[in-house]
Design a protein around this motif. Sequence first.
Motif, PDB file in Angstrom:
ATOM      1  N   PRO A 209       0.829  -1.216   0.000  1.00  0.00           N
ATOM      2  CA  PRO A 209       0.000   0.000   0.000  1.00  0.00           C
ATOM      3  C   PRO A 209       0.856   1.256   0.000  1.00  0.00           C
ATOM      4  O   PRO A 209       1.938   1.273   0.567  1.00  0.00           O
ATOM      5  N   VAL A 210       0.360   2.286  -0.659  1.00  0.00           N
ATOM      6  CA  VAL A 210       1.055   3.572  -0.613  1.00  0.00           C
ATOM      7  C   VAL A 210       0.475   4.405   0.513  1.00  0.00           C
ATOM      8  O   VAL A 210      -0.618   4.137   1.017  1.00  0.00           O
ATOM      9  N   SER A 211       1.195   5.423   0.903  1.00  0.00           N
ATOM     10  CA  SER A 211       0.822   6.218   2.072  1.00  0.00           C
ATOM     11  C   SER A 211      -0.420   7.057   1.811  1.00  0.00           C
ATOM     12  O   SER A 211      -0.727   7.417   0.669  1.00  0.00           O
ATOM     13  N   ALA A 212      -1.131   7.374   2.900  1.00  0.00           N
ATOM     14  CA  ALA A 212      -2.279   8.268   2.795  1.00  0.00           C
ATOM     15  C   ALA A 212      -1.846   9.628   2.268  1.00  0.00           C
ATOM     16  O   ALA A 212      -2.600  10.295   1.547  1.00  0.00           O
ATOM     17  N   GLU A 213      -0.617  10.023   2.611  1.00  0.00           N
ATOM     18  CA  GLU A 213      -0.117  11.309   2.132  1.00  0.00           C
ATOM     19  C   GLU A 213       0.038  11.317   0.617  1.00  0.00           C
ATOM     20  O   GLU A 213      -0.215  12.331  -0.038  1.00  0.00           O
ATOM     21  N   LEU A 214       0.453  10.184   0.038  1.00  0.00           N
ATOM     22  CA  LEU A 214       0.584  10.132  -1.408  1.00  0.00           C
ATOM     23  C   LEU A 214      -0.789  10.149  -2.071  1.00  0.00           C
ATOM     24  O   LEU A 214      -0.964  10.748  -3.137  1.00  0.00           O
ATOM     25  N   PHE A 215      -1.776   9.506  -1.454  1.00  0.00           N
ATOM     26  CA  PHE A 215      -3.148   9.623  -1.949  1.00  0.00           C
ATOM     27  C   PHE A 215      -3.551  11.086  -2.025  1.00  0.00           C
ATOM     28  O   PHE A 215      -4.099  11.547  -3.033  1.00  0.00           O
ATOM     29  N   ASP A 216      -3.311  11.803  -0.940  1.00  0.00           N
ATOM     30  CA  ASP A 216      -3.700  13.221  -0.886  1.00  0.00           C
ATOM     31  C   ASP A 216      -2.958  14.032  -1.939  1.00  0.00           C
ATOM     32  O   ASP A 216      -3.548  14.891  -2.608  1.00  0.00           O
ATOM     33  N   ALA A 217      -1.654  13.759  -2.090  1.00  0.00           N
ATOM     34  CA  ALA A 217      -0.849  14.531  -3.042  1.00  0.00           C
ATOM     35  C   ALA A 217      -1.323  14.304  -4.473  1.00  0.00           C
ATOM     36  O   ALA A 217      -1.413  15.249  -5.264  1.00  0.00           O
ATOM     37  N   LEU A 608      13.500   7.951 -12.849  1.00  0.00           N
ATOM     38  CA  LEU A 608      13.385   7.632 -11.430  1.00  0.00           C
ATOM     39  C   LEU A 608      13.232   8.852 -10.531  1.00  0.00           C
ATOM     40  O   LEU A 608      12.733   8.735  -9.413  1.00  0.00           O
ATOM     41  N   MET A 609      13.631  10.030 -11.006  1.00  0.00           N
ATOM     42  CA  MET A 609      13.791  11.149 -10.074  1.00  0.00           C
ATOM     43  C   MET A 609      12.477  11.644  -9.479  1.00  0.00           C
ATOM     44  O   MET A 609      12.437  12.055  -8.316  1.00  0.00           O
ATOM     45  N   HIS A 610      11.386  11.606 -10.224  1.00  0.00           N
ATOM     46  CA  HIS A 610      10.136  12.107  -9.671  1.00  0.00           C
ATOM     47  C   HIS A 610       9.571  11.157  -8.618  1.00  0.00           C
ATOM     48  O   HIS A 610       8.935  11.606  -7.653  1.00  0.00           O
ATOM     49  N   ALA A 611       9.793   9.857  -8.785  1.00  0.00           N
ATOM     50  CA  ALA A 611       9.352   8.905  -7.762  1.00  0.00           C
ATOM     51  C   ALA A 611      10.100   9.153  -6.459  1.00  0.00           C
ATOM     52  O   ALA A 611       9.505   9.147  -5.368  1.00  0.00           O
ATOM     53  N   LYS A 612      11.401   9.377  -6.562  1.00  0.00           N
ATOM     54  CA  LYS A 612      12.185   9.661  -5.355  1.00  0.00           C
ATOM     55  C   LYS A 612      11.713  10.952  -4.689  1.00  0.00           C
ATOM     56  O   LYS A 612      11.594  11.039  -3.459  1.00  0.00           O
ATOM     57  N   ASN A 617      10.251   9.717   2.988  1.00  0.00           N
ATOM     58  CA  ASN A 617      11.379   9.158   3.719  1.00  0.00           C
ATOM     59  C   ASN A 617      12.056   8.109   2.848  1.00  0.00           C
ATOM     60  O   ASN A 617      11.591   7.798   1.748  1.00  0.00           O
ATOM     61  N   ASP A 618      13.147   7.548   3.352  1.00  0.00           N
ATOM     62  CA  ASP A 618      13.930   6.628   2.534  1.00  0.00           C
ATOM     63  C   ASP A 618      13.176   5.338   2.244  1.00  0.00           C
ATOM     64  O   ASP A 618      13.292   4.777   1.141  1.00  0.00           O
ATOM     65  N   ALA A 619      12.405   4.849   3.199  1.00  0.00           N
ATOM     66  CA  ALA A 619      11.646   3.616   2.977  1.00  0.00           C
ATOM     67  C   ALA A 619      10.616   3.812   1.867  1.00  0.00           C
ATOM     68  O   ALA A 619      10.445   2.938   1.000  1.00  0.00           O
ATOM     69  N   GLU A 620       9.955   4.956   1.872  1.00  0.00           N
ATOM     70  CA  GLU A 620       8.981   5.210   0.822  1.00  0.00           C
ATOM     71  C   GLU A 620       9.680   5.435  -0.513  1.00  0.00           C
ATOM     72  O   GLU A 620       9.170   5.008  -1.570  1.00  0.00           O
ATOM     73  N   ALA A 621      10.854   6.054  -0.482  1.00  0.00           N
ATOM     74  CA  ALA A 621      11.608   6.248  -1.720  1.00  0.00           C
ATOM     75  C   ALA A 621      11.961   4.901  -2.347  1.00  0.00           C
ATOM     76  O   ALA A 621      11.881   4.726  -3.572  1.00  0.00           O
ATOM     77  N   ALA A 622      12.338   3.921  -1.513  1.00  0.00           N
ATOM     78  CA  ALA A 622      12.648   2.589  -2.028  1.00  0.00           C
ATOM     79  C   ALA A 622      11.409   1.950  -2.638  1.00  0.00           C
ATOM     80  O   ALA A 622      11.483   1.298  -3.692  1.00  0.00           O
ATOM     81  N   GLN A 623      10.257   2.113  -2.001  1.00  0.00           N
ATOM     82  CA  GLN A 623       9.007   1.543  -2.507  1.00  0.00           C
ATOM     83  C   GLN A 623       8.627   2.144  -3.857  1.00  0.00           C
ATOM     84  O   GLN A 623       8.285   1.425  -4.798  1.00  0.00           O
ATOM     85  N   LEU A 624       8.704   3.462  -3.955  1.00  0.00           N
ATOM     86  CA  LEU A 624       8.275   4.123  -5.182  1.00  0.00           C
ATOM     87  C   LEU A 624       9.280   3.924  -6.315  1.00  0.00           C
ATOM     88  O   LEU A 624       8.899   3.812  -7.481  1.00  0.00           O
ATOM     89  N   ALA A 689      14.706 -13.364 -11.438  1.00  0.00           N
ATOM     90  CA  ALA A 689      15.524 -13.049 -10.263  1.00  0.00           C
ATOM     91  C   ALA A 689      16.489 -11.907 -10.558  1.00  0.00           C
ATOM     92  O   ALA A 689      16.692 -11.008  -9.719  1.00  0.00           O
ATOM     93  N   LEU A 690      17.091 -11.920 -11.748  1.00  0.00           N
ATOM     94  CA  LEU A 690      17.985 -10.823 -12.125  1.00  0.00           C
ATOM     95  C   LEU A 690      17.231  -9.495 -12.177  1.00  0.00           C
ATOM     96  O   LEU A 690      17.707  -8.463 -11.684  1.00  0.00           O
ATOM     97  N   GLU A 691      16.076  -9.519 -12.791  1.00  0.00           N
ATOM     98  CA  GLU A 691      15.286  -8.299 -12.956  1.00  0.00           C
ATOM     99  C   GLU A 691      14.811  -7.760 -11.613  1.00  0.00           C
ATOM    100  O   GLU A 691      14.817  -6.541 -11.385  1.00  0.00           O
ATOM    101  N   GLN A 692      14.407  -8.664 -10.730  1.00  0.00           N
ATOM    102  CA  GLN A 692      13.959  -8.225  -9.405  1.00  0.00           C
ATOM    103  C   GLN A 692      15.100  -7.631  -8.598  1.00  0.00           C
ATOM    104  O   GLN A 692      14.927  -6.626  -7.897  1.00  0.00           O
ATOM    105  N   ALA A 693      16.269  -8.256  -8.685  1.00  0.00           N
ATOM    106  CA  ALA A 693      17.427  -7.712  -7.960  1.00  0.00           C
ATOM    107  C   ALA A 693      17.744  -6.307  -8.448  1.00  0.00           C
ATOM    108  O   ALA A 693      18.040  -5.404  -7.638  1.00  0.00           O
ATOM    109  N   TRP A 694      17.677  -6.111  -9.765  1.00  0.00           N
ATOM    110  CA  TRP A 694      17.937  -4.772 -10.302  1.00  0.00           C
ATOM    111  C   TRP A 694      16.842  -3.799  -9.879  1.00  0.00           C
ATOM    112  O   TRP A 694      17.125  -2.652  -9.500  1.00  0.00           O
ATOM    113  N   ALA A 695      15.583  -4.232  -9.936  1.00  0.00           N
ATOM    114  CA  ALA A 695      14.476  -3.343  -9.581  1.00  0.00           C
ATOM    115  C   ALA A 695      14.517  -2.953  -8.112  1.00  0.00           C
ATOM    116  O   ALA A 695      14.069  -1.857  -7.740  1.00  0.00           O
ATOM    117  N   ARG A 696      15.052  -3.819  -7.267  1.00  0.00           N
ATOM    118  CA  ARG A 696      15.149  -3.522  -5.834  1.00  0.00           C
ATOM    119  C   ARG A 696      16.401  -2.725  -5.496  1.00  0.00           C
ATOM    120  O   ARG A 696      16.543  -2.246  -4.370  1.00  0.00           O
TER     121      ARG A 696
END
Length: 728
Positions: A209-217, A608-612, A617-624, A689-696
């Motif tokens: 799930p994404v944050s309530a703040e991102l819903f609002d934004a 990637l820059m707009h998602a970051k 916070n850093d945890a949400e940046a990793a998710q997005l 597995a390669l693609e997921q490692a890169w995406a993460r």
Amino acid sequence: MACTGMMKWLLAGVLMVASCGACADTAFEVAPARAALKRLLPHHAAQIALVALPAGTEDRYSIRGQAGHIEIAGTSPAVLLTGVEAYLEQVPHVSIGWPGDSLDRLPATLPAPSRTIESRAVVPDRFALNDVDDGYSDAYLDWPGWEHKIDLLALRGINEVFMPVGAEEVYRRAFREFGYGDDELRAWIPAPAHQPWWLLQNMSGFGGPVSAELFDARAELGKRIVERLRELGMQPVLPGYFGTVPPGFATKQPGTALVPQGEWVGFQRPDWLDPRDAHFAKVAAAFYRHQRELFGDGVLYKMDLLHEGGRAGEVPVGEAAKQVFAALNAAHPAASWVLLGWQHNPPQAVVAAVPHDRLLIVDGLSDRYNGMQRKQDWGGAPFAFGTIPNFGGHTTLGANAGVWIERFAAWRRDDAGSLRGIAYMPEGSGTDPAAYALFTALAWTPVPDDARRWFDRYAANRYGGDDAHARAAWRTLAQTAYAMPSGEWSEPHDSLFGARPSLDARSAATWSPTAARYDLARFDGAVCELLKVAPALRATSAYRHDLVDVTRQALSNRSRLLLPRIKAAYEAKHAQQFRALTEEWMGDMALLDRLLATDPDFLLGRWLMHAKAAARNDAEAAQLEYDQRSILTSWGDRSGADRGGLHDYANRELAGLVGGLYAQRWQRFFDTLQVGPNGGEAQPIDGFALEQAWARSREPHATEPAGDPWRLAGEVAHRLRLCTVAGD
């Protein structure tokens, strides 16, 4: 004309021109167009007066004036901007493309047109953006990015824009009235890059799930987008409600009739609420009420029943359509239902169930199939001639442009009563400026009727001046990448550099052409001609983009010639030749990555820059960031990527992606191949597995270009033995 005069005054010795926005009998307020003009032409806007014309039966604009004092009149703020682009192209011979412009070539004093220039729209509905554009064009685009995107749409005469941003908040608010908690709903709704397919009822939950703040934004961003579109006289096309429900709806609302929807390419689809069920009208009413609170009343609502394999079960589709329309009509009595012409959609039963004066079909297959049977199935319902010239936002160059010109003219002649518009619907927008310019030009007089003449003119204004080599380059492109025939495909072939490695690879995406769609050797000539363009024109962003793009395509095309040679060497157990050819392949990829790094439009860092930036916070940046990375590679989970075939559906050639994941996959593949007398079969590689490692992963990527595109393009030409270009 509502106000024919222009108010002029001198300020600090400079002649300033005021538009007629202050005139009492103005047909509309021109201030939004003037604000856009200042954004687009900050150093020249004061030389252009914008005049409002009263609305009539068709949109129109006119251009006249003297040097330094240009008057552009039009029937809406957006049409005024369409007139601005027409002036730029036809008088000083510069242009604003998507992407790239030649505004650096504008003289300090704007030149006068030699005669009055007039144009009118030949169709009233000029639609843009695919259902999945938000996912494939950057779901995290910020307001300045959206503001510019809207300006670019207006410049080309678009007046209807699909706008899904913030729809997740509408669903969240609506279903809280039916027993759902906030956590349940946020777990159901995917992260933004994957939301388009949730709105289409294809999937749910991925990346959330994404944050309530991102819903609002996103809701606030959606409000700004809708407000700007309406200020410019453009219509936002909002998602309508057709029956998608969260898990457990029958438990929370006992007695509800639901139709399980099964799977969509490896993803579990949300259930469909039978529109004949009494709960449907209640949910739809709540949906439209909350949508109105956020985005106001609209006149166009986009929805498609049973998209790409949805199941009707025992529900008569025509009866379902009647109830879906009844709910829309109850909330918005003047609104029309917009449907996508795609595969077998819309079904004849849907079209027959809805009043035709309240329907608009935006056809995505006009340049693929002649459409006689499909138009007969539509029974005379209004439709827009449309195209989907790329899938997944691929960085591929070309379109069925000749088909557009010929077929649009024929359909206008044969279907004058039902052909009401154009629909430009690439799955990812802003990748092919020539295709965008040509397709949208179909809607305005003089309607393009000859591809060679159109591309000659395009070459002159694209870089800000007439140049024999630019003209030759675009003639070559017009005869190759933009001369693809109708048939099975509307997009060009993609690059094998972006494919999961295999000696038998024929495309990167599962649903892409498996063979070249034009003469690759002939295409190469465009690179050499662009390298010879006059140095004075090379400074424009349009030239830099095109040089990188065309050279990128030539180098990518070479992958289709080189891979069969690698396979032949492997099967013949010619170890030395195999090693030389695979080194050539990896060298091509390394050079391609360096070339891409020279232009901002081909940087992974920009993707990637707009998602970051959207993260708190850093945890949400990793998710997005994962949301953005995964859609380019594995797309979703293993089931969707492997069993569903979605991996690399949205493959791109971006600096950082080509030199990163793509190069890593191919190098590992080549390393597993044992060539020689004792060689065996290639060892299997877990691509997912390669693609997921890169995406993460979180490694940083440049957001600013580096290197000289002209020099790197010359290096490619030399490597591919295309031509030799002398230095300046």
